[in-house]
Design a protein around this motif. Structure first.
Motif, short mmCIF file in Angstrom:
data_model
loop_
_atom_site.label_atom_id
_atom_site.label_comp_id
_atom_site.label_asym_id
_atom_site.label_seq_id
_atom_site.Cartn_x
_atom_site.Cartn_y
_atom_site.Cartn_z
N GLY A 47 0.83 -1.20 0.00
CA GLY A 47 0.00 0.00 0.00
C GLY A 47 0.86 1.25 0.00
N ASN A 48 0.38 2.25 0.70
CA ASN A 48 1.08 3.54 0.74
C ASN A 48 0.96 4.10 2.15
OD1 ASN A 48 2.36 5.92 0.02
ND2 ASN A 48 0.47 6.88 -0.69
N PRO A 49 1.93 3.81 3.05
CA PRO A 49 1.83 4.31 4.44
C PRO A 49 1.72 5.83 4.47
CG PRO A 49 3.62 2.73 4.19
CD PRO A 49 3.15 3.06 2.81
N LEU A 50 0.74 6.31 5.23
CA LEU A 50 0.49 7.75 5.28
C LEU A 50 0.74 8.37 6.65
CD1 LEU A 50 -2.85 7.91 3.23
CD2 LEU A 50 -0.55 8.50 2.44
N ASN A 51 0.66 7.56 7.72
CA ASN A 51 0.68 8.15 9.05
C ASN A 51 1.45 7.30 10.05
OD1 ASN A 51 -2.41 8.64 7.94
ND2 ASN A 51 -1.46 10.47 8.78
N THR A 52 2.03 7.99 11.03
CA THR A 52 2.51 7.33 12.23
C THR A 52 1.30 6.93 13.07
OG1 THR A 52 4.67 8.40 12.36
CG2 THR A 52 3.64 7.81 14.45
N PHE A 53 1.35 5.72 13.65
CA PHE A 53 0.23 5.32 14.51
C PHE A 53 0.71 4.40 15.61
CE2 PHE A 53 0.16 2.18 11.04
CZ PHE A 53 0.05 0.97 11.72
N THR A 54 -0.10 4.32 16.68
CA THR A 54 0.18 3.46 17.83
C THR A 54 -1.08 2.69 18.17
OG1 THR A 54 1.70 5.14 18.70
CG2 THR A 54 1.01 3.39 20.21
N VAL A 55 -0.92 1.40 18.48
CA VAL A 55 -2.05 0.58 18.93
C VAL A 55 -1.77 0.11 20.35
CG1 VAL A 55 -3.52 -1.41 18.47
CG2 VAL A 55 -2.46 -0.19 16.55
N TYR A 56 -2.71 0.37 21.25
CA TYR A 56 -2.60 -0.03 22.65
C TYR A 56 -3.45 -1.28 22.85
CZ TYR A 56 -0.74 4.68 23.24
OH TYR A 56 0.01 5.83 23.13
N ASP A 57 -2.78 -2.40 23.19
CA ASP A 57 -3.46 -3.69 23.28
C ASP A 57 -4.26 -3.89 21.98
OD1 ASP A 57 -2.38 -4.25 25.82
OD2 ASP A 57 -3.94 -3.08 26.79
N ASP A 58 -5.51 -4.27 22.09
CA ASP A 58 -6.37 -4.34 20.90
C ASP A 58 -7.60 -3.48 21.11
OD1 ASP A 58 -7.63 -5.80 22.83
OD2 ASP A 58 -7.95 -7.59 21.62
N VAL A 94 -9.69 -0.41 15.17
CA VAL A 94 -8.45 -0.87 15.80
C VAL A 94 -7.90 -2.08 15.06
CG1 VAL A 94 -7.42 -1.76 17.93
CG2 VAL A 94 -9.14 0.06 18.04
N ARG A 95 -8.78 -2.99 14.68
CA ARG A 95 -8.34 -4.19 13.96
C ARG A 95 -7.69 -3.82 12.62
NH1 ARG A 95 -12.46 -6.86 14.91
NH2 ARG A 95 -13.71 -6.45 13.04
N ALA A 96 -8.21 -2.81 11.96
CA ALA A 96 -7.62 -2.38 10.68
C ALA A 96 -6.18 -1.93 10.88
CB ALA A 96 -8.46 -1.26 10.07
N TYR A 97 -5.92 -1.21 11.98
CA TYR A 97 -4.54 -0.77 12.23
C TYR A 97 -3.65 -1.93 12.67
CZ TYR A 97 -5.58 4.05 11.30
OH TYR A 97 -5.92 5.22 10.65
N LEU A 98 -4.21 -2.89 13.39
CA LEU A 98 -3.43 -4.08 13.74
C LEU A 98 -3.02 -4.85 12.48
CD1 LEU A 98 -5.41 -5.41 16.83
CD2 LEU A 98 -3.07 -4.54 16.83
N GLU A 99 -3.92 -4.94 11.53
CA GLU A 99 -3.60 -5.64 10.28
C GLU A 99 -2.56 -4.87 9.47
OE1 GLU A 99 -7.43 -6.05 8.51
OE2 GLU A 99 -8.06 -7.68 9.85
N GLU A 100 -2.69 -3.55 9.44
CA GLU A 100 -1.69 -2.75 8.73
C GLU A 100 -0.32 -2.90 9.39
OE1 GLU A 100 -0.79 1.90 7.41
OE2 GLU A 100 -2.78 1.35 8.19
#
Length: 277
Positions: free
Chosen positions: A213-224, A244-250
């Motif tokens: 894909g095309n990473p666009l942003n810095t992100f953080t996931v806390y637990d799930d 949240v699941r979408a960011y975990l998959e990314e």
């Protein structure tokens, strides 16, 4: 149904009241609705009183149990999405003082056990040297001594063996010259040293890696349970499990490409030596 950014995170009570009114209009008690939804009566009560923020799945179950018409389903679903999303604009954060955000982050870190950081363009405060932290705030007017002190204090969480961290940095994030060359070399050395912590996985993605894909942003996931996404003008906070699941998959897709362990230390040493030379 449309919403302004200022409404994000402020629709919880409106959603609770709407769900309570819909149940009453349908002539159902909280007990009967809970049975139809295969949900506890106490959870239904907490949702209707605004004490629990329902997910989209929760709301969909309730709306099906109430046999809500399609137009109403669309409206309530949109409101649920907004209630599970929060917008934190940079201007407001600066007015309150940047150190207040550090207390919020410290609270998240205290209440979470597993952390996943995807760092696209710069190094996060938890991994930074004091010089790097000061440089990262230099473009913001004012005295940031409290924010800097709190950022450094927060780094203690990295040594809590009950917590697990995975950091993935792009080469751009690791090598962007926020500091003079010698100080950047020290910062990269710090990253390499942190890879030895038993509760941490620190990976790097070299610039020549073909990214999905095309990473666009810095992100953080806390637990799930929660994901924060950084934008140039603020941050978005997502609480709905689907988001949240979408960011975990990314994150997982980047994790497959990152270099860890000796390979990561080799790259960090190479980049550090390049600054020293």
């Amino acid at each position: 149904m449309t919403f302004e950014p200022e409404q994000l995170g402020q629709s919880g009570q409106e959603l609770a009241a709407m769900l309570r009114d819909l149940r009453k209009q349908a002539g159902l008690s909280g007990v009967r609705l809970a049975a139809r939804c295969n949900m506890s009566q106490s959870k239904v009560s907490r949702i209707e009183n605004g004490k629990v923020r329902p997910s989209l799945v929760d709301v969909e179950q309730i709306l099906r149990a109430l046999d809500a018409p399609p137009a109403l389903v669309t409206e309530v679903t949109a409101l649920t999405r907004i209630a599970n999303t929060e917008w934190q604009d940079s201007r407001s954060l600066r007015r309150k003082g940047l150190h207040t955000k550090q207390f919020e982050l410290a609270g998240l870190e205290a209440s979470s056990a597993e952390f996943r950081f995807f760092l696209l363009s710069m190094i996060t405060g938890l991994l930074s040297t004091p010089e790097y932290i000061r440089a990262s705030l230099s473009h913001v007017p004012g005295d940031h001594s409290k924010a800097i002190a709190k950022k450094l204090e927060r780094q203690e969480v990295l040594y809590d063996r009950s917590k697990r961290f995975t950091f993935i940095l792009t080469e751009q994030a690791a090598r962007s010259p926020f500091l003079p060359p010698d100080a950047m070399a020290v910062q990269l050395d710090r990253l390499a040293s942190l890879t030895h912590l038993p509760n941490m996985r620190l990976g790097v993605i070299p610039l020549d890696t073909r990214m999905p894909g095309n990473p666009l942003n810095t992100f953080t996931v806390y637990d799930d349970r929660l994901a924060t996404v950084e934008l140039s003008t603020g941050a978005m906070v997502f609480r709905d499990p689907r988001d949240v699941r979408a960011y975990l998959e990314e994150f997982a897709s980047y994790e497959e490409l990152a270099l860890f362990g000796e390979e990561a230390r080799g790259k960090l040493s190479e980049w550090s030596n390049a600054y020293r030379s």
